[in-house]
Enzyme design. Structure first.
Site, mmCIF file in Angstrom:
data_model
loop_
_atom_site.group_PDB
_atom_site.id
_atom_site.type_symbol
_atom_site.label_atom_id
_atom_site.label_comp_id
_atom_site.label_asym_id
_atom_site.label_seq_id
_atom_site.Cartn_x
_atom_site.Cartn_y
_atom_site.Cartn_z
ATOM 1 N N ASP A 189 45.852 10.496 6.323
ATOM 2 C CA ASP A 189 46.134 9.261 7.075
ATOM 3 C C ASP A 189 45.367 9.168 8.392
ATOM 4 O O ASP A 189 44.868 10.155 8.921
ATOM 5 C CB ASP A 189 47.631 9.118 7.334
ATOM 6 C CG ASP A 189 48.216 10.287 8.105
ATOM 7 O OD1 ASP A 189 47.832 11.448 7.837
ATOM 8 O OD2 ASP A 189 49.052 10.054 8.999
ATOM 9 N N GLU A 213 50.809 12.178 7.704
ATOM 10 C CA GLU A 213 51.080 13.301 8.623
ATOM 11 C C GLU A 213 51.371 12.806 10.029
ATOM 12 O O GLU A 213 52.201 13.370 10.725
ATOM 13 C CB GLU A 213 49.891 14.283 8.633
ATOM 14 C CG GLU A 213 50.158 15.552 9.432
ATOM 15 C CD GLU A 213 50.063 15.380 10.938
ATOM 16 O OE1 GLU A 213 50.874 15.968 11.671
ATOM 17 O OE2 GLU A 213 49.177 14.616 11.393
ATOM 18 N N HIS A 265 42.754 12.145 18.728
ATOM 19 C CA HIS A 265 43.481 10.908 19.042
ATOM 20 C C HIS A 265 42.800 10.097 20.149
ATOM 21 O O HIS A 265 43.372 9.154 20.661
ATOM 22 C CB HIS A 265 44.956 11.170 19.402
ATOM 23 C CG HIS A 265 45.747 11.757 18.272
ATOM 24 N ND1 HIS A 265 47.124 11.673 18.191
ATOM 25 C CD2 HIS A 265 45.362 12.421 17.160
ATOM 26 C CE1 HIS A 265 47.543 12.275 17.079
ATOM 27 N NE2 HIS A 265 46.477 12.753 16.442
HETATM 28 NI NI NI Z 1 45.819 15.706 12.694
#
Ligand code: NI
Length: 404
Positions: free
Chosen positions: A91, A149, A376
């Site tokens: 994901d 996840e 991220h």
């Molecule tokens: Ni990750």
């Protein structure tokens, strides 16, 4: 055909067999294709179709639509033997990509900013290689392509649907591309590796009023501020100093203007720890502190405390196996980093609660090429030469765990 753009020294020196080096251009092409079409948790429909089509082409047994978008591929060796599972998450994240690259995300506001596109490509190439070399191992390898996840979590529902049974999995491994480590290194540790993740939201109800007449009010900002400060004492005073733990308040909202005392205040935070004994202690202390401070001011509260993922805890024996394999792949023993713990979380933990296993980090940063942004981050990207190392690591773990 996509050419490999990078060839840093560390990987050039890594011990990757020619058959896996030959897969590098496919690995890059698959990863970039997946990168262009990122999908959020349990909506990995294009991703799952891509994985399924490759497995079909190669004639690999597979079970699809496991826990929604999950897939389990099964590759059998030349003879019966142990069952090893390899887990890859698929994901992406709700982030607008800021990289100006040819393979930039075509799904606006979604991005593979954690490297799960790479994990999927590595797992696919591992399935392909093993299916072409069944005589090199005995037993069965189950390759688990897991959804969600990043949340709400695909591991637990996949386990509930029986992915660790029929045949019963004896051990599980998985890797995360890791920009906190340079390309050419592998992070392997025994025992706790990633933290348990918990979240809380708390609304403090005071009594609003005029900013110049505080005696008629219960100031929710004063109450909430004392709570934020007092929560810090949990780690400082309640947790054993030899245990790692974090209590972070990441959001605090209250009030609108200078001369009005806020009726309510809202705080939200996250809790991280390794030691399972803290699973009871920390939530209990959080609530005691909130309740006590609210009571002392005549305020009330609503607390929503949620446990997300348990801690990732590696098995000593499987971690030793992965470490010994990694030492043969990287350029020097110094390339295997033992102290790679992080307070980040991962739902690989659910698999590791069921069967012994090891989750490990594959160094993927290359600062010289600008490929070192953290996970991220909207400019996250990794050095794709790590992909072949990942395949070599997995294949050698299979050859060792399921040795002929
Ligand atoms: Ni990750």
């Amino acid at each position: 055909m996509v050419s490999t753009p990078l060839s840093p020294d560390a990987v050039a020196r890594a011990s990757i067999r020619p058959e896996i080096r030959a897969l590098q251009s496919d690995l890059v092409a698959w990863r970039r294709r997946l990168h262009q079409y990122p999908e959020l948790g349990f909506r990995e429909h294009l991703t799952a179709a891509f994985v399924r089509q490759r497995l079909e082409e190669w004639g690999i047994d597979r079970e699809t639509e496991v826990a929604g978008t999950g897939i389990v591929a099964t590759v059998r060796g030349a003879a019966p033997g142990p069952v090893l599972a390899i887990r890859a998450d698929m994901d992406a994240l709700p982030i607008l990509e800021e990289n100006e690259v040819s393979y930039r995300s075509k799904h606006d506001g979604k991005m593979h900013a954690c490297g799960h596109d790479g994990h999927t490509a590595i797992a696919l190439a591992t399935a392909y290689y093993l299916s072409q070399h069944p005589h090199t191992f005995q037993g069965t390898v189950k390759i688990i392509f897991q959804p969600a996840e990043e949340g709400p979590g695909g591991a637990a529902p996949m386990i509930a649907e029986g992915v660790l049974q029929n045949p019963k999995v004896d051990a599980i491994i998985g890797l995360h591309l890791w920009n906190n480590l340079p390309l050419g290194t592998v992070g392997v540790c025994s025992g706790p590796m990633m933290a348990a993740v918990e979240l809380f939201d708390c609304e403090i109800q005071g009594k609003g009023g005029h900013g110049a007449i505080p005696q008629q009010t219960i100031d929710s900002i004063v109450v909430a501020s004392q709570i934020v400060t007092a929560l810090q004492a949990i780690v400082a005073r309640n947790v054993n100093p030899l245990d790692a733990a974090v209590v972070t308040v990441g959001s605090f909202h209250a009030g609108r203007t200078h001369n009005v005392i806020a009726d309510t205040a809202e705080i939200s935070g996250t809790v991280r720890y390794f030691n399972p004994e803290l699973a009871a202690l920390i939530p209990q202390r959080v609530e005691q502190i909130i309740a006590g401070i609210c009571q002392s001011h005549g305020a009330s509260y609503k607390l929503d405390y949620r446990k997300l993922y348990p801690a990732v805890i590696n098995d000593g024996a499987i971690a030793a196996l992965v470490r010994s394999v990694a030492e043969t792949v990287v350029d020097s023993p110094a390339g295997v980093v033992p102290d790679c713990q992080t307070m980040g979380g991962e739902d690989m933990s659910y698999f590791l609660q069921q069967v012994p296993g090891c989750y490990f980090f594959l160094g993927s940063a290359n600062a010289a090429l600008g490929l070192a942004y953290p996970h991220h981050h909207p400019r996250f990207d990794f050095d794709e030469t790590a992909l072949g190392m990942g395949v070599e690591l997995f294949v050698r773990c299979v050859e060792k765990f399921c040795s002929v």
